[in-house]
Design an enzyme around this catalytic site. Structure first.
Site, PDB file in Angstrom:
ATOM      1  N   HIS A  48       0.851  -1.196   0.000  1.00  0.00           N
ATOM      2  CA  HIS A  48       0.000   0.000   0.000  1.00  0.00           C
ATOM      3  C   HIS A  48       0.888   1.249   0.000  1.00  0.00           C
ATOM      4  CE1 HIS A  48      -2.916   3.009   1.198  1.00  0.00           C
ATOM      5  NE2 HIS A  48      -3.854   2.149   0.821  1.00  0.00           N
ATOM      6  N   GLU A 101      -4.114   2.522  -7.179  1.00  0.00           N
ATOM      7  CA  GLU A 101      -4.536   3.612  -6.296  1.00  0.00           C
ATOM      8  C   GLU A 101      -3.636   4.812  -6.545  1.00  0.00           C
ATOM      9  OE1 GLU A 101      -6.749   2.239  -2.517  1.00  0.00           O
ATOM     10  OE2 GLU A 101      -4.616   2.063  -2.123  1.00  0.00           O
TER      11      GLU A 101
END
Ligand code: 13P
Length: 236
Positions: free
Chosen positions: A87, A156
């Site tokens: 992430h 993302e």
């Protein structure tokens, strides 16, 4: 086919009681999509649910002198099926492509499906071509010697995370941008699914899910049961 809607609770909620309440409210919903809940590690063994669970990170070894790490084998005991890996919030703390690569391998070896996040360091000003070039080098490093069919990728763009409004940031046509990039990743790297993440919520979920995007990785909106329930019951 149902789309994957992954709730990344990040470092929330503050208490186990709140976590239990949130999960209960989500578990009662008759879903049209496929939800996955990724709570903080400490809540994982305590939460009782029929929904699929995921971890927010994973280590590549199954045991040993690795202070503070959580192994794939430990996670499997608590029915963890997915692990978010790489992430941007972890990469910002120093996680490298090499570590991400090892984590994906560790997850696959233990039959945990990795959700590899890419998009780190990209700017809202970039043209699609430039975004694709960055993602290509990131994915080549992260997926080195890995069977891509065993990996889910989540695109993302860092500029879209936690803004509360994905339309405000880049072009007005963000769902189109998301679709173009997701399709590029799916075709070029032959991964099993490509999700999109960054300020998705109940009001914009359909605009992403009705496109060739295999699902969403949801941060803030997954902490509100009403909001998240609307997302997992989206009709497309
Ligand atoms: P937000 O949905 O809060 O922007 O977070 C996106 C994200 O980082 C999910 O992993």
């Amino acid at each position: 086919m149902k789309k994957l809607i992954v709730a990344n609770w990040k470092m929330n909620p503050k208490s186990f009681k709140e976590a239990e309440k949130l999960l209960l409210a989500v578990s009662k919903t008759k879903t049209t999509q496929h939800p996955v809940i990724c709570p903080p590690f400490v809540y994982l063994p305590l939460l009782k649910t029929k929904l699929d669970l995921g971890a927010q990170d994973i280590f590549w070894q199954n045991s040993g002198p690795f202070t503070g790490q959580i192994s794939p084998e430990m996670l499997k005991q608590f029915k963890v099926k997915y692990a978010i890996i790489g992430h941007s919030e972890r990469r910002a703390l120093g996680e490298t492509d090499n570590e991400v690569n090892l984590k994906i391998k560790g997850a696959i070896l233990n039959k945990i499906t990795p959700i590899l996040c890419v998009g780190y360091g990209l700017s809202a000003e970039m043209e699609d071509e430039e975004v694709m070039q960055h993602l290509q080098s990131q994915l080549e490093a992260d997926l080195h010697e890995i069977d891509p069919k065993k990996v889910i990728v989540a695109y993302e763009p860092v500029w879209a995370i936690s803004t509360g409004d994905p339309y405000k940031t880049k072009q007005m046509e963000n769902p189109e941008h998301a679709e173009r990039i997701c399709m590029f990743v799916r075709i070029k790297f032959k991964v099993s699914k490509v999700l999109y993440g960054g300020s998705t919520n109940a009001s914009n979920a359909e605009s992403f899910l009705s496109r060739q995007i295999d699902g969403l990785l949801v941060g803030g909106a997954s902490l509100n049961a009403l909001e998240f329930n609307k997302m997992i019951t989206t009709k497309i």
